[in-house]
Design a protein around this motif. Structure first.
Motif, PDB file in Angstrom:
ATOM      1  N   ILE A 166       0.854  -1.194   0.000  1.00  0.00           N
ATOM      2  CA  ILE A 166       0.000   0.000   0.000  1.00  0.00           C
ATOM      3  C   ILE A 166       0.890   1.243   0.000  1.00  0.00           C
ATOM      4  O   ILE A 166       1.697   1.424   0.897  1.00  0.00           O
ATOM      5  CB  ILE A 166      -0.935   0.031   1.232  1.00  0.00           C
ATOM      6  CG1 ILE A 166      -1.800  -1.239   1.260  1.00  0.00           C
ATOM      7  CG2 ILE A 166      -1.820   1.274   1.190  1.00  0.00           C
ATOM      8  CD1 ILE A 166      -2.745  -1.314   2.431  1.00  0.00           C
ATOM      9  N   PRO A 167       0.752   2.091  -1.028  1.00  0.00           N
ATOM     10  CA  PRO A 167       1.596   3.287  -1.098  1.00  0.00           C
ATOM     11  C   PRO A 167       1.360   4.218   0.090  1.00  0.00           C
ATOM     12  O   PRO A 167       0.283   4.219   0.681  1.00  0.00           O
ATOM     13  CB  PRO A 167       1.147   3.956  -2.404  1.00  0.00           C
ATOM     14  CG  PRO A 167       0.406   2.922  -3.155  1.00  0.00           C
ATOM     15  CD  PRO A 167      -0.170   1.989  -2.149  1.00  0.00           C
ATOM     16  N   PRO A 221      -0.696   5.173   5.454  1.00  0.00           N
ATOM     17  CA  PRO A 221      -1.007   4.551   4.159  1.00  0.00           C
ATOM     18  C   PRO A 221      -2.027   5.394   3.385  1.00  0.00           C
ATOM     19  O   PRO A 221      -2.909   6.002   3.981  1.00  0.00           O
ATOM     20  CB  PRO A 221      -1.596   3.196   4.540  1.00  0.00           C
ATOM     21  CG  PRO A 221      -2.002   3.315   5.966  1.00  0.00           C
ATOM     22  CD  PRO A 221      -1.130   4.343   6.597  1.00  0.00           C
ATOM     23  N   ALA A 222      -1.861   5.419   2.071  1.00  0.00           N
ATOM     24  CA  ALA A 222      -2.778   6.191   1.230  1.00  0.00           C
ATOM     25  C   ALA A 222      -4.108   5.458   1.107  1.00  0.00           C
ATOM     26  O   ALA A 222      -4.154   4.230   1.111  1.00  0.00           O
ATOM     27  CB  ALA A 222      -2.163   6.399  -0.143  1.00  0.00           C
ATOM     28  N   VAL A 223      -5.198   6.228   0.997  1.00  0.00           N
ATOM     29  CA  VAL A 223      -6.497   5.629   0.661  1.00  0.00           C
ATOM     30  C   VAL A 223      -6.911   6.028  -0.747  1.00  0.00           C
ATOM     31  O   VAL A 223      -7.875   5.519  -1.293  1.00  0.00           O
ATOM     32  CB  VAL A 223      -7.612   6.057   1.652  1.00  0.00           C
ATOM     33  CG1 VAL A 223      -7.318   5.535   3.045  1.00  0.00           C
ATOM     34  CG2 VAL A 223      -7.807   7.569   1.660  1.00  0.00           C
ATOM     35  N   TYR A 224      -6.161   6.969  -1.333  1.00  0.00           N
ATOM     36  CA  TYR A 224      -6.568   7.510  -2.623  1.00  0.00           C
ATOM     37  C   TYR A 224      -5.361   7.883  -3.470  1.00  0.00           C
ATOM     38  O   TYR A 224      -4.382   8.419  -2.960  1.00  0.00           O
ATOM     39  CB  TYR A 224      -7.427   8.763  -2.377  1.00  0.00           C
ATOM     40  CG  TYR A 224      -7.887   9.475  -3.635  1.00  0.00           C
ATOM     41  CD1 TYR A 224      -8.659   8.814  -4.585  1.00  0.00           C
ATOM     42  CD2 TYR A 224      -7.555  10.806  -3.866  1.00  0.00           C
ATOM     43  CE1 TYR A 224      -9.076   9.468  -5.740  1.00  0.00           C
ATOM     44  CE2 TYR A 224      -7.977  11.468  -5.015  1.00  0.00           C
ATOM     45  CZ  TYR A 224      -8.741  10.788  -5.944  1.00  0.00           C
ATOM     46  OH  TYR A 224      -9.158  11.435  -7.089  1.00  0.00           O
ATOM     47  N   PHE A 225      -5.444   7.532  -4.738  1.00  0.00           N
ATOM     48  CA  PHE A 225      -4.437   7.981  -5.699  1.00  0.00           C
ATOM     49  C   PHE A 225      -5.115   8.954  -6.648  1.00  0.00           C
ATOM     50  O   PHE A 225      -6.145   8.637  -7.242  1.00  0.00           O
ATOM     51  CB  PHE A 225      -3.858   6.798  -6.474  1.00  0.00           C
ATOM     52  CG  PHE A 225      -2.909   7.227  -7.563  1.00  0.00           C
ATOM     53  CD1 PHE A 225      -1.702   7.855  -7.253  1.00  0.00           C
ATOM     54  CD2 PHE A 225      -3.217   7.022  -8.904  1.00  0.00           C
ATOM     55  CE1 PHE A 225      -0.834   8.267  -8.246  1.00  0.00           C
ATOM     56  CE2 PHE A 225      -2.350   7.428  -9.910  1.00  0.00           C
ATOM     57  CZ  PHE A 225      -1.148   8.050  -9.580  1.00  0.00           C
ATOM     58  N   PRO A 259      -4.980  10.588  -9.981  1.00  0.00           N
ATOM     59  CA  PRO A 259      -4.244  10.339 -11.223  1.00  0.00           C
ATOM     60  C   PRO A 259      -3.840  11.629 -11.946  1.00  0.00           C
ATOM     61  O   PRO A 259      -2.834  11.655 -12.647  1.00  0.00           O
ATOM     62  CB  PRO A 259      -5.210   9.513 -12.074  1.00  0.00           C
ATOM     63  CG  PRO A 259      -6.535   9.602 -11.431  1.00  0.00           C
ATOM     64  CD  PRO A 259      -6.383  10.168 -10.060  1.00  0.00           C
ATOM     65  N   HIS A 279      -0.545  10.576  -3.805  1.00  0.00           N
ATOM     66  CA  HIS A 279      -1.241   9.685  -2.880  1.00  0.00           C
ATOM     67  C   HIS A 279      -1.651  10.455  -1.643  1.00  0.00           C
ATOM     68  O   HIS A 279      -0.871  11.259  -1.132  1.00  0.00           O
ATOM     69  CB  HIS A 279      -0.313   8.535  -2.461  1.00  0.00           C
ATOM     70  CG  HIS A 279      -0.043   7.566  -3.550  1.00  0.00           C
ATOM     71  ND1 HIS A 279       1.086   7.613  -4.345  1.00  0.00           N
ATOM     72  CD2 HIS A 279      -0.778   6.515  -3.998  1.00  0.00           C
ATOM     73  CE1 HIS A 279       1.036   6.635  -5.225  1.00  0.00           C
ATOM     74  NE2 HIS A 279      -0.077   5.954  -5.048  1.00  0.00           N
ATOM     75  N   LYS A 286     -15.808  10.386  -6.824  1.00  0.00           N
ATOM     76  CA  LYS A 286     -15.109   9.373  -6.034  1.00  0.00           C
ATOM     77  C   LYS A 286     -14.471   9.981  -4.790  1.00  0.00           C
ATOM     78  O   LYS A 286     -14.459   9.372  -3.717  1.00  0.00           O
ATOM     79  CB  LYS A 286     -14.041   8.685  -6.900  1.00  0.00           C
ATOM     80  CG  LYS A 286     -13.219   7.667  -6.127  1.00  0.00           C
ATOM     81  CD  LYS A 286     -12.439   6.730  -7.031  1.00  0.00           C
ATOM     82  CE  LYS A 286     -11.597   5.775  -6.196  1.00  0.00           C
ATOM     83  NZ  LYS A 286     -11.024   4.689  -6.978  1.00  0.00           N
ATOM     84  N   LEU A 345     -15.241   8.948  -0.895  1.00  0.00           N
ATOM     85  CA  LEU A 345     -14.200   8.616   0.077  1.00  0.00           C
ATOM     86  C   LEU A 345     -14.278   9.535   1.291  1.00  0.00           C
ATOM     87  O   LEU A 345     -14.165   9.082   2.435  1.00  0.00           O
ATOM     88  CB  LEU A 345     -12.811   8.739  -0.581  1.00  0.00           C
ATOM     89  CG  LEU A 345     -12.374   7.542  -1.415  1.00  0.00           C
ATOM     90  CD1 LEU A 345     -11.157   7.892  -2.257  1.00  0.00           C
ATOM     91  CD2 LEU A 345     -12.067   6.341  -0.517  1.00  0.00           C
TER      92      LEU A 345
END
Ligand SMILES: [Zn+2]
Ligand SMILES: [Zn+2]
Lengths: 315, 64
Positions: free
Chosen positions: A14-15, A23-27, A29, A34, A222, A226
């Motif tokens: 997990i990034p 830890p990231a929950v979202y990337f 783009p 992250h 999205k 989140l």
């Protein structure tokens, strides 16, 4: 969601957040970054505050009506606005829920809206199609061959502005997000509806409309979902039973596909529409403005869309 | 890996390591339209899943 700290093995799969050690929950783009729960939430809130400030959406002394369907977008909007306004402005928030009369869907979302406003200490008005128009959406659609989302949209808009006027609101805030807005532009293109495409609804207060503000317009659907999950704003809610049959559902798939393959495309679609609308304003004469012969609302025709729709049903 | 889809169905997929995005697009799901948890925790689409991970896919609910 409970923030569970990552075990040693998880670090490899997990990034991390770009801003901290969680830890990231979202990337994201588009910006290639992250974000963890906390930094995603902060980032969403910052974008809302930026938009409010950049467009001068809130002034001290304002009474702001917020259209609260009880779904994730309007619930997140209410939750963010209630905090942001308390910190920065001397303005009042009043939630308005429109009950269209959609069995098996509305009960749960209204309950969610009621408990959210209670939790946040926001005053809450519920108005229904039944009391305003003498019929529910369900009944309307079984009795008449109407396009569900079009008819519902016209009547919901009228219900919300009437309710906002009743409480002397200075503006109406709605939970439209970046994904919705890009879809609306695409839909207008695909229908060839250039009048609607070029319309600038944010600057119509001079015509007697109550100013409409859309503070979530820089946030993707999205990201809102989140935000809602990590901050415990709404649980899992049902979707409107009419939504899947709509043209919008197809356009949504299209928009999500384009955004996935070309990150930032939705933002560019909206920016394109905005500059087109600005250009058009220089050359196109504004249509004549009148008032609805039936309800007195400002409109461009003899009667407004809502009254026109209701009159047609009674023929 | 056990994969639970938004429609409630569960399927078993092989445990070869891959990204969430690869797993989703392999099922014809656009990662932008869903939220994914691994063993109960939210993860981004470029996280890696493998072995006996329990993956749940939630639809981004539209409207409101
Ligand atoms: Zn962080
Ligand atoms: Zn009217």
């Amino acid at each position: 969601m409970n923030p569970v700290s990552a075990g040693a093995g998880e670090r490899e799969t997990i990034p991390y957040c770009d801003n901290c050690d969680d830890p990231a929950v979202y990337f994201d783009p588009r910006l290639q970054r992250h974000l963890c729960e906390v930094h995603l939430s902060q980032d969403v809130e910052r974008r809302v505050i930026d938009r409010l400030a950049r467009h001068g959406m809130i002034h001290d002394g304002d009474r702001i009506a917020i259209g609260l369907s009880g779904g994730k977008d309007s619930s997140v909007l209410l939750s963010i606005l209630s905090r942001v306004i308390r910190e920065r402005w001397d303005a009042e928030l009043i939630a308005i829920t429109v009950d269209e009369g959609i069995a098996g869907y509305r009960e749960e979302t209204i309950q969610s809206a009621v408990s959210l406003t209670k939790r946040l200490g926001i005053s809450h008005h519920i108005v229904s199609f039944q009391s305003l128009f003498g019929t529910t959406l369900d009944f309307l659609l079984t009795a008449h061959p109407l396009r569900a989302c079009t008819a519902c949209g016209i009547l919901r808009k009228k219900a919300l502005s009437d309710a906002a006027r009743d409480i002397s609101a200075d503006s109406i805030a709605t939970g439209h997000n970046l994904s919705d807005a890009a879809q609306s532009v695409l839909m207008n293109y695909l229908r060839g509806d250039f009048e609607r495409l070029l319309r600038d609804s944010s600057r119509r207060e001079d015509r007697g409309f109550i100013r409409r503000i859309k503070p979530l317009l820089d946030v993707h659907e999205k990201e809102i979902t989140l935000y809602s999950m990590v901050n415990g704003i709404t649980g899992m809610l049902p979707e409107c039973p009419y939504a899947t049959t709509a043209f919008r559902a197809e356009v949504r798939t299209l928009q999500a596909g384009i955004e996935y393959h070309y990150p930032g495309a939705s933002l560019r679609i909206i920016e394109g529409q905005e500059s087109l609308s600005k250009q058009a304003k220089k050359t196109v004469r504004p249509g004549t403005v009148g008032y609805c012969a039936s309800c007195g609302d400002p409109c461009s025709g003899h009667v407004c869309q809502a009254c026109g729709l209701l009159q047609n049903l009674n023929k | 890996m056990r994969l639970q889809l938004p429609n409630g169905t569960t399927r078993e997929v092989n445990g070869d390591p891959r990204t969430v995005a690869a797993l989703l697009t392999g099922c014809d799901i656009n990662p932008l339209e869903v939220i994914v948890t691994k063993n109960g925790r939210l993860i981004p689409e470029d996280a890696t899943v493998s072995g006996n991970d329990e993956i749940r896919v939630f639809l981004v609910a539209h409207g409101g």
